[in-house]
Each structure stands twice: as C-alpha cells, then as structure tokens.
Scaffold this active site. Sequence first.
Site, PDB file in Angstrom:
ATOM      1  N   ARG A 143      57.736 -11.935-102.621  1.00 43.30           N
ATOM      2  CA  ARG A 143      56.652 -11.441-101.934  1.00 43.30           C
ATOM      3  C   ARG A 143      55.449 -12.121-102.076  1.00 43.30           C
ATOM      4  NH1 ARG A 143      55.955  -6.462-100.181  1.00 43.30           N
ATOM      5  NH2 ARG A 143      54.064  -5.376-100.346  1.00 43.30           N
ATOM      6  N   VAL A 154      49.702  -7.110 -95.375  1.00 45.89           N
ATOM      7  CA  VAL A 154      50.988  -7.119 -96.028  1.00 45.89           C
ATOM      8  C   VAL A 154      51.139  -5.726 -96.356  1.00 45.89           C
ATOM      9  CG1 VAL A 154      52.732  -7.935 -97.687  1.00 45.89           C
ATOM     10  CG2 VAL A 154      51.074  -9.627 -96.617  1.00 45.89           C
ATOM     11  N   SER A 155      51.970  -4.852 -95.774  1.00 46.60           N
ATOM     12  CA  SER A 155      52.046  -3.384 -96.103  1.00 46.60           C
ATOM     13  C   SER A 155      52.185  -3.279 -97.627  1.00 46.60           C
ATOM     14  CB  SER A 155      52.996  -2.677 -95.349  1.00 46.60           C
ATOM     15  OG  SER A 155      52.491  -2.987 -94.066  1.00 46.60           O
ATOM     16  N   ALA A 156      52.096  -2.010 -98.246  1.00 44.14           N
ATOM     17  CA  ALA A 156      52.542  -1.598 -99.375  1.00 44.14           C
ATOM     18  C   ALA A 156      54.216  -1.841 -99.469  1.00 44.14           C
ATOM     19  CB  ALA A 156      52.120  -0.275 -99.784  1.00 44.14           C
TER      20      ALA A 156
END
Length: 410
Positions: A42, A76-78
């Site tokens: 990530r 960048v989404s949770a």
Amino acid sequence: MNDETIDQAQAAELRDKLADELTTAGYIKSAQVDRAFRTVDRHAFVPADTPLEITYQADSAVVTKRDENGQAISSVSAAYIQVAMIEQAELEPGMIVLEIGSGGVNAAMLAEVVGPDGHVVSVDIDPEVTARASELLDAAGYAGRVSVMAADAEHEIPAFEQFDAIIVTVGAWDLSPAWLRQLAPDGTLVVPLRMNGVSRSIAFRRANDHLTSTSAVVAGFVPMQGAGQHVDREFRLPDPNGRAVTLRFDDGAPDNPALLDGVLASERSEVWSGVTIKHGVSFADLHLWFASFLPGFCRLAAEEGTDLAQERKTWFPFASVRDDSFAYLSVRPAMEGAGAEFGARAYGPHGQEAATVMVEQIRAWDEQARNRPEPTFAYWPTGNIPADLPEGTAALNKTNGLVTISWPTG
C-alpha cells in the site's frame, strides 16, 4: 539492515496487523481479498512523505492531488472502504473489471483477486492521475494485468464490450447509462451513490428492467468530475456579526431562498425527541432516513465565529428548511452522562414548526427503522420507472433515472 529494509519490514508488519483488524471488523470476508490486501504494498501508492502509520490505518484516506482551492480531487481511499467495495463486487478469478477513478493500489488489489487470467481496466478523467497510477502499477509489477487510461468514464470505454464488474471509486450523483450498457448481464456494479447528500457504497445487480442492491456500506468519496459531475446549490446565511452559516442542497433547494434573509438574527427554538443513544454507537441510518423522508433536507456548515461554530459538539451537519426557517439536528446529554438525546434547534419565524417536523422524523426513525434490517436500494432507468411504489419507499429523482430506498415495514 539498511533503512529501506527496515521500512519494508515495518510496512509488512503494519499491513498484516491492519488486515487482521479489517477481518475482525467484518470488512474483509473472503480469503482472496485477504490475500490481495496482504500482498499489495500500500505504501508504494501514496505520496512518499506519508508516514507508514497513516498509510496503514483503517480509516485514513491519503490525498494525492488538490485543486487550486485546496479541495481534494484525487486520493487513495481508506483501506476499510477499499476492501469492503472489493468484497461487494463478489469477484472471481478470470473476471474483467472496470475501475472508475485511478490511484493504483485499488487496481493492484483487484488484479490480485481476479488473478493472471483476469484483467483490470482503470480509468480516470485526469491525465496526471492516470500517468501516476500507470507508473506506480508498472513499478509494482502489474503492467500486463492492469490497463490504465485517461477518459471520462461517463461514456463507454473503448475496446471493451462488457465488464464482469464495475467499481466506481469516486462519489457519483447518478448512474451513467454507459455503465449499464457495459455491465455484463450477471455483473455487479459497485458505486458510492449520493442520495440527497448522503452516500452509500451500493452493490447493484440487474433485476429485469432495473438494478437492485445486494449490499450497502457507509462511505464518502471525492466527487466525480466531468460529464457526471453534480454541483450542489449553496445558500450563505449571514449572522449579525458578519459571519455565516451555509446550507447545501444536493437536490430540492427552496424556490425562494430570500425568505431566509436575516434568519440567524431571530430567536432560536428547540424541540427534544426523547430518543436517546449511547456514546460511540453509529446512527448513520438516521442520516439516510432524513435524506429519504425529511422535507427540505440539506447539509449545514458553520463558519468560525458563528454561534453554531462555538457549539460544534452539540449538533450534526444535517438540517431542513421550512419556508422562512431552518432546523438542524442537535443533541444534549442524557442517560446519566452515558449518552445523548436527539432533538432539533431552529431559527426563523416558524422555527418551532421546523424543529417539530425534524423531531417527528427522529421518532419515526426510532420506531420504524432503528435496529432493523438495512433498506434496499434500487435504480430504475428512465423509461422503466414504476407508476406506484410500495409503502415505506422513498424516491429520489436523478438525471438518468430514479433511485428508490425501501425501508422494511412491519
């Protein structure tokens, strides 16, 4: 070990810990999504100066681009919502998946889930965003498994007839007819749909002449740009000190907002519901209930220096307008300090009536929807809209169709 090795080891440890947390919380449900999350680095897809502790937090979105006003337009989404939406899509190996809204990490996880025989197409309207995503995905080894292209996904994606799943990772006010045309007959569309200012990530499948939901998750995303963009209407209400409160309408804005001129100079009213809630318990379904049934529903924001700004811990940003008055969702201590009571405070000549209408809906939610199964969502394209709807169903008009929210009855 050098610093890079130490960082990679720390990242792997934090990623595994987060995967465990997401599984315990129920966001990760399947072995393939768990494996994908633990496989993808990530931290390779967020800005280089982002601390690992932020990157690997469940509910932290990381902004990757802002507009000239400082508003986030790409992120960048949770982690929790990324894995939840992938689970909603019910993917299988070999599937062809369209991702609308590029960032890189989500496409990488999708590629891991569909495997080497599947393929992911990631589309974004912003060429800077797609260039960044393409570079990062190539560096991470996904060059042959993910195609990244700059395009307005409101229109059909060239070179692909249909997709087994479409996952939209930006806030959508409506469903594009192109998505429905390119969704396979048994495919799943996962979209963070804005409904009168309240969003849910909804998984839709076809049901004859319309789409119906198979699941819904509370979610919020940066709004869509391009042809599918929807601009809210805002009304700025000055207070006697020159500061202001803003009412933001997704739809159904008042025909004569001038009736609210000077409203903050009026005496404030309040009405309490007797409905209580313990601290730390979610009441997101109350927001959706308001969006479904509360007349004049809107979002509220208070500028610093206003009375409301000084009382931030006593209210939530949900309001409703009634002619020359508006009410907003409020709370006060209850349950011997272990919880709060819902109510409404209001400004305007008819503030008492506006507050009463809101409180009536709080009580209706408590009696008819609280602690009950989630509502079912449906999307009816223009031309297939039913003439009559069942009891307990809210209807929200969209440009290309109708959204219905069916709350369980009985």
